[in-house]
Motif scaffolding. Structure first.
Motif, PDB file in Angstrom:
ATOM      1  N   VAL A 373      26.909  54.550  -3.029  1.00 26.57           N
ATOM      2  CA  VAL A 373      26.389  54.366  -4.382  1.00 26.57           C
ATOM      3  C   VAL A 373      24.920  53.957  -4.388  1.00 26.57           C
ATOM      4  CG1 VAL A 373      26.655  53.003  -6.497  1.00 26.57           C
ATOM      5  CG2 VAL A 373      28.665  53.856  -5.301  1.00 26.57           C
ATOM      6  N   TYR A 374      24.467  53.243  -3.369  1.00 30.05           N
ATOM      7  CA  TYR A 374      23.081  52.759  -3.360  1.00 30.05           C
ATOM      8  C   TYR A 374      22.392  53.294  -2.109  1.00 30.05           C
ATOM      9  CZ  TYR A 374      19.832  49.673  -5.790  1.00 30.05           C
ATOM     10  OH  TYR A 374      18.804  49.193  -6.556  1.00 30.05           O
ATOM     11  N   PRO A 375      21.577  54.345  -2.232  1.00 26.62           N
ATOM     12  CA  PRO A 375      21.043  55.042  -1.054  1.00 26.62           C
ATOM     13  C   PRO A 375      20.040  54.195  -0.272  1.00 26.62           C
ATOM     14  CG  PRO A 375      20.816  56.363  -3.057  1.00 26.62           C
ATOM     15  CD  PRO A 375      21.171  54.972  -3.478  1.00 26.62           C
ATOM     16  N   PRO A 376      19.928  54.435   1.033  1.00 24.19           N
ATOM     17  CA  PRO A 376      18.900  53.769   1.847  1.00 24.19           C
ATOM     18  C   PRO A 376      17.529  54.371   1.571  1.00 24.19           C
ATOM     19  CG  PRO A 376      20.087  55.353   3.181  1.00 24.19           C
ATOM     20  CD  PRO A 376      20.786  55.328   1.846  1.00 24.19           C
ATOM     21  N   LEU A 377      16.473  53.649   1.939  1.00 26.03           N
ATOM     22  CA  LEU A 377      15.117  54.126   1.721  1.00 26.03           C
ATOM     23  C   LEU A 377      14.795  55.270   2.691  1.00 26.03           C
ATOM     24  CD1 LEU A 377      13.113  50.777   1.332  1.00 26.03           C
ATOM     25  CD2 LEU A 377      14.120  52.208  -0.459  1.00 26.03           C
ATOM     26  N   PRO A 378      14.170  56.336   2.208  1.00 27.94           N
ATOM     27  CA  PRO A 378      13.801  57.440   3.084  1.00 27.94           C
ATOM     28  C   PRO A 378      12.441  57.209   3.732  1.00 27.94           C
ATOM     29  CG  PRO A 378      13.234  58.005   0.839  1.00 27.94           C
ATOM     30  CD  PRO A 378      13.864  56.626   0.790  1.00 27.94           C
ATOM     31  N   ALA A 379      12.142  58.002   4.742  1.00 31.68           N
ATOM     32  CA  ALA A 379      10.811  58.020   5.347  1.00 31.68           C
ATOM     33  C   ALA A 379       9.967  59.097   4.684  1.00 31.68           C
ATOM     34  CB  ALA A 379      10.923  58.297   6.847  1.00 31.68           C
TER      35      ALA A 379
END
Length: 512
Positions: A373-379
């Protein structure tokens, strides 16, 4: 062709105003062109993250902006029965040395940003002017403008940044198409003051009600926002009445306690421009990407755009980088922004399903996989950094809070940072050390109390952070550090020269 300004920024919403302030701080001669004579009176964006506040900190207004915000205290998603499927604590004081998620009233922040522009003598904000058309000629862009009385004038700029919104006239003038992601769906947005009534728990809730999907947002003070999917068969004139709002909100916004100041039907839309640069014209913010209001990353993405672009424009303008550095803007930012557009479009699909069986399957999946539900930060995408060989490169850096409450960026300013151990720095040749310590584009920190936390966050003995606070890369030994420093533009002697020539000798765009 000569030019009057280094940069022209088209549009002065929050993204355009931030671009103007960043250019002002960099000492770049800039004009801002805004069609409206006053700032937009209603809120559009309501959320930003610690990274955005870190950008505003760099402008010297972090504490002022924070005073206008309230940290987000919790995010949750509920189903038709009102059962909470997942709940995530938010708004912690996080890795950016600010709260991770903050809620704000956009007109308040825009007023502060515009007042900040008055400090910069190199920035000329012109309101009540419309960009009628533009043409790229050699190394400059000629812009034809009209004021509210129809009086025309022409200005020239070396570069143009189009921050003119989702219906960007500049993007259309360039003939740039947008990629559609997901479906377009009509939604009703309602903003106003909720007094002496409890509302819903938490700061933000996704209301996965298959009978009428919705969103709930609590804002500073007594302000709230609710959004609802417009269902087939809805009467668009009736659904915007206060009585209808009380009904579809299931009594959360009662007529007797809720005072609306904006009620509008708009479209949930997910788009990414297929091209972000044409010659000396760049797209940023909603002109480059739009996302449904899930995860609150629309404004954040636009702020990242101009933070990424402006330091590169400034470096080229100062002669401390070659013009080809500007080619990394789209390559880095487009994949990063597209990630959030895709995530928001996927979540919009999950939230707004109106099929009971599909909703039941969604509920079961979320219970089993709340992490989805809460995505990780992308590069960042490929560009000026050492990724993907270095997994930390292209990631947002941590900002430690140092002794006495000083944030690291307040020492570094809008420059590259080399943070390393005294031992590893001493291994560099003396002439390289002298070059690093005397270069005005770079700050070198080796004091353990200043670098310990940052180095620990990447598990290395050296890290180079770019002016936009993304990691150029990390190093654990002299050879690795030598290779890393070799890609810092400021360490090469670069003669000042014009930006790369446009892709064609003449590109025109009509904005009507």
């Amino acid at each position: 062709m000569s030019y009057q300004y280094e940069v022209a920024v088209i549009g002065c919403g929050p993204v355009g105003a931030t671009a103007l302030a960043l250019l002002g701080r960099a000492g770049i001669s800039t004009i801002g062109i805004e069609r409206e004579t006053t700032a937009w009176p209603h809120a559009r964006a309501v959320h930003f993250d610690g990274e955005t506040l870190r950008t505003l900190q760099g402008l010297g207004i972090g504490e002022q902006v924070a005073a206008l915000c309230e940290p987000m205290t919790g995010f949750r998603m509920e189903n038709e029965a009102g059962e909470t499927l997942v709940e995530v604590p938010t708004g912690q004081f996080g890795a950016q040395a600010w709260h991770d998620d903050l809620m704000f009233h956009q007109p308040d922040m825009e007023a502060l940003l515009r007042s900040e522009l008055e400090r910069y003598s190199n920035v000329d904000l012109r309101t009540g002017l419309t960009l009628v058309d533009f043409a790229q000629e050699g190394d400059a862009v000629r812009c034809r403008l009209e004021d509210t009385d129809g009086v025309a004038e022409s200005i020239t700029a070396r570069w143009v940044i189009a921050c003119d919104g989702a219906n960007s006239a500049v993007r259309r003038g360039l003939g740039i198409e947008t990629e559609k992601i997901g479906s377009d769906d009509p939604w009703l947005v309602i903003d106003g003051m909720l007094r002496n009534s409890p509302g819903l728990p938490g700061t933000m809730a996704f209301l996965g009600h298959h009978t009428r999907p919705g969103l709930w947002v609590r804002l500073p003070g007594e302000r709230v926002r609710m959004e609802f999917k417009v269902m087939p068969g809805d009467d668009h004139e009736e659904i915007v009445t206060r009585e209808a709002i009380e009904r579809i909100s299931r009594g959360v916004l009662p007529v007797t306690h809720f005072e609306p100041d904006r009620i509008a039907i708009y479209t949930f839309r997910a788009r990414v421009a297929e091209q972000w640069r044409s010659g000396n014209v760049f797209l940023a913010g909603d002109a480059a990407h739009q996302a449904p209001p899930l995860f609150g990353q629309g404004l954040c993405a636009g702020m990242r755009d101009v933070t990424n672009l402006v330091w590169k424009l400034a470096a080229v303008a100062r002669g401390s980088a070659q013009p080809d550095l500007l080619e990394t803007y789209e390559s880095e930012r487009r994949p990063h922004a597209r990630y959030w557009v895709e995530k928001a479009a996927t979540m919009a699909h999950l939230v707004q399903t109106t099929d009971p069986a599909t909703a039941a399957g969604r509920d079961a999946h979320i219970r089993d996989h709340p992490e989805d539900v809460y995505p990780p930060l992308p590069a960042l995408g490929p560009g000026l950094h050492a990724g993907p060989a270095d997994p930390h490169a292209g990631q947002l850096s941590k900002q430690p809070m140092l002794a006495g409450g000083t944030r690291l960026d307040d020492i570094v300013g809008p420059r590259f940072l080399l943070a390393t151990t005294p031992e590893l720095f001493a291994e560099l040749p003396e002439d390289r050390r002298n070059e690093l310590e005397t270069n005005p584009e770079i700050v070198v920190l080796t004091a353990p109390e200043q670098v310990r936390e940052l180095l620990a966050s990447v598990g290395s003995d050296a890290v180079v952070v770019r002016p936009d606070r993304y990691l150029l890369g990390t190093a654990r030994a002299h050879a690795e550090l030598k290779q890393l420093l070799a890609i810092v533009p400021a360490l090469a002697t670069v003669p000042r020269q014009p930006a790369a020539a446009p892709s064609s000798d003449l590109v025109t765009g009509a904005t009507s």
